[in-house]
Design a protein around this motif. Structure first.
Motif, mmCIF file in Angstrom:
data_model
loop_
_atom_site.group_PDB
_atom_site.id
_atom_site.type_symbol
_atom_site.label_atom_id
_atom_site.label_comp_id
_atom_site.label_asym_id
_atom_site.label_seq_id
_atom_site.Cartn_x
_atom_site.Cartn_y
_atom_site.Cartn_z
ATOM 1 N N HIS A 11 -8.433 -19.018 -0.030
ATOM 2 C CA HIS A 11 -9.575 -19.193 -0.973
ATOM 3 C C HIS A 11 -10.616 -18.034 -0.629
ATOM 4 N N THR A 12 -10.612 -16.909 -1.083
ATOM 5 C CA THR A 12 -11.273 -15.924 -0.636
ATOM 6 C C THR A 12 -11.738 -14.852 -2.093
ATOM 7 N N THR A 13 -13.119 -14.391 -2.026
ATOM 8 C CA THR A 13 -13.482 -13.668 -3.223
ATOM 9 C C THR A 13 -13.147 -12.317 -2.813
ATOM 10 N N THR A 14 -12.885 -11.994 -1.771
ATOM 11 C CA THR A 14 -12.416 -10.538 -1.335
ATOM 12 C C THR A 14 -11.288 -10.221 -1.737
ATOM 13 N N HIS A 15 -10.965 -8.797 -1.890
ATOM 14 C CA HIS A 15 -9.673 -8.316 -2.111
ATOM 15 C C HIS A 15 -9.095 -7.764 -0.901
ATOM 16 N N ASP A 16 -7.575 -7.604 -0.939
ATOM 17 C CA ASP A 16 -6.766 -7.287 -0.044
ATOM 18 C C ASP A 16 -6.754 -5.777 0.111
ATOM 19 N N PRO A 17 -6.941 -5.171 1.239
ATOM 20 C CA PRO A 17 -6.885 -3.756 1.170
ATOM 21 C C PRO A 17 -5.491 -3.216 0.881
ATOM 22 N N ASN A 18 -4.480 -3.803 0.926
ATOM 23 C CA ASN A 18 -3.125 -3.645 0.651
ATOM 24 C C ASN A 18 -2.971 -3.099 -0.832
ATOM 25 N N MET A 19 -3.854 -3.634 -1.651
ATOM 26 C CA MET A 19 -3.773 -3.513 -2.995
ATOM 27 C C MET A 19 -4.597 -2.348 -3.507
ATOM 28 N N GLU A 20 -5.381 -1.591 -2.556
ATOM 29 C CA GLU A 20 -6.095 -0.540 -2.895
ATOM 30 C C GLU A 20 -5.291 0.798 -3.098
ATOM 31 N N VAL A 21 -5.819 1.605 -3.631
ATOM 32 C CA VAL A 21 -5.250 3.144 -3.814
ATOM 33 C C VAL A 21 -6.055 3.773 -2.567
ATOM 34 N N HIS A 22 -5.606 4.316 -1.593
ATOM 35 C CA HIS A 22 -6.377 5.114 -0.512
ATOM 36 C C HIS A 22 -5.820 6.478 -0.620
ATOM 37 N N PRO A 23 -7.032 7.371 -0.544
ATOM 38 C CA PRO A 23 -6.731 8.710 -0.482
ATOM 39 C C PRO A 23 -5.827 9.142 0.923
ATOM 40 N N HIS A 24 -4.986 10.084 1.026
ATOM 41 C CA HIS A 24 -4.276 10.378 2.153
ATOM 42 C C HIS A 24 -5.241 11.114 3.121
ATOM 43 N N GLN A 25 -5.278 10.487 4.224
ATOM 44 C CA GLN A 25 -6.113 11.035 5.434
ATOM 45 C C GLN A 25 -4.993 11.844 6.350
ATOM 46 N N THR A 26 -5.507 13.273 6.623
ATOM 47 C CA THR A 26 -4.931 13.919 7.572
ATOM 48 C C THR A 26 -5.445 13.676 8.876
ATOM 49 N N VAL A 27 -4.714 13.930 9.858
ATOM 50 C CA VAL A 27 -5.065 13.658 11.310
ATOM 51 C C VAL A 27 -5.774 14.983 11.824
ATOM 52 N N GLN A 62 1.074 -1.227 0.101
ATOM 53 C CA GLN A 62 -0.025 -0.103 0.014
ATOM 54 C C GLN A 62 0.749 1.264 -0.154
ATOM 55 N N VAL A 63 1.851 1.230 0.608
ATOM 56 C CA VAL A 63 2.807 2.352 0.643
ATOM 57 C C VAL A 63 3.267 2.925 -0.615
ATOM 58 N N PHE A 64 3.387 2.080 -1.503
ATOM 59 C CA PHE A 64 4.007 2.282 -2.918
ATOM 60 C C PHE A 64 2.847 2.478 -3.971
ATOM 61 N N THR A 65 1.714 2.166 -3.653
ATOM 62 C CA THR A 65 0.687 2.105 -4.663
ATOM 63 C C THR A 65 0.378 3.487 -5.329
ATOM 64 N N ILE A 66 0.096 4.410 -4.523
ATOM 65 C CA ILE A 66 -0.339 5.546 -4.882
ATOM 66 C C ILE A 66 0.812 6.433 -5.664
ATOM 67 N N PRO A 67 2.146 6.587 -5.051
ATOM 68 C CA PRO A 67 2.949 7.229 -5.890
ATOM 69 C C PRO A 67 3.500 6.379 -7.112
ATOM 70 N N LEU A 68 3.264 5.082 -7.119
ATOM 71 C CA LEU A 68 3.618 4.366 -8.448
ATOM 72 C C LEU A 68 2.539 4.652 -9.482
ATOM 73 N N ARG A 69 1.175 4.715 -9.100
ATOM 74 C CA ARG A 69 0.122 4.947 -9.941
ATOM 75 C C ARG A 69 0.153 6.244 -10.613
ATOM 76 N N ILE A 70 0.355 7.279 -9.695
ATOM 77 C CA ILE A 70 0.837 8.621 -10.436
ATOM 78 C C ILE A 70 1.749 8.556 -11.257
ATOM 79 N N ALA A 71 3.060 8.143 -11.009
ATOM 80 C CA ALA A 71 4.052 8.267 -11.897
ATOM 81 C C ALA A 71 3.629 7.577 -13.163
ATOM 82 N N GLN A 72 2.982 6.338 -12.976
ATOM 83 C CA GLN A 72 2.669 5.607 -14.280
ATOM 84 C C GLN A 72 1.751 6.285 -14.996
#
Length: 161
Positions: free
Chosen positions: A145-161, A5-15
């Motif tokens: 064996h699951t049909t759900t996805h893993d949240p680690n592969m999601e692109v999450h918007p950055h949430q501020t505190v 998940q840490v790499f997903t957003i910057p990687l998708r932006i760069a791509q």
């Protein structure tokens, strides 16, 4: 479980940025070549790769967020791998074409064509990295064996505190 998940957003932006740059470069190259009533298939394929990548990125970003049922780990891995292979084939073929033609001082688009080949290589590297991340996720989640996805592969918007 591998946390990608840490790499997903910057990687998708760069791509996305590189795909848009490549789309502009190859559209210009194909247009300039087309004034002679044809353009080389290598340039046309790079143009296809740019458009394909933008469509793939829409799926890779939206499917895990809005349509998790369609964000299966095998589908994501397959799409990443196919896109990586497309970019590899595209930039290599175009670079070979440019080396066969050579860059003379009077040729209109030598630098633009070279830039298209280089940005294609960068896009391939980005997709190689994301394919490796998808493979790590795929093999770490293998046997579950699951049909759900893993949240680690999601692109999450950055949430501020």
């Amino acid at each position: 479980m591998v946390n990608t998940q840490v790499f997903t957003i910057p990687l998708r932006i760069a791509q996305s940025i590189f795909a848009i740059i490549e789309l502009g470069l190859t559209a210009y190259v194909v247009n300039r070549w087309a004034h002679g009533w044809w353009s080389p298939s290598q340039a046309n394929f790079l143009l296809f790769c740019s458009i394909w990548t933008l469509l793939v990125l829409i799926y890779l970003i939206l499917a895990p967020l809005k349509f998790p049922r369609f964000a299966h780990k095998s589908a994501i891995l397959g799409i990443e791998a196919v896109t990586m292979i497309f970019w590899f084939a595209g930039f290599i073929a175009f670079a070979v074409l440019l080396s066969d033609i050579g860059c003379g001082s009077g040729w209109w688009g030598c630098r633009v064509n070279q830039a298209a080949a280089v940005f294609g290589a960068f896009e391939w590297l980005l997709f190689m990295f994301s394919t490796v991340l998808s493979m790590l996720y795929y093999f770490s989640a293998r046997g579950k064996h699951t049909t759900t996805h893993d949240p680690n592969m999601e692109v999450h918007p950055h949430q501020t505190v």
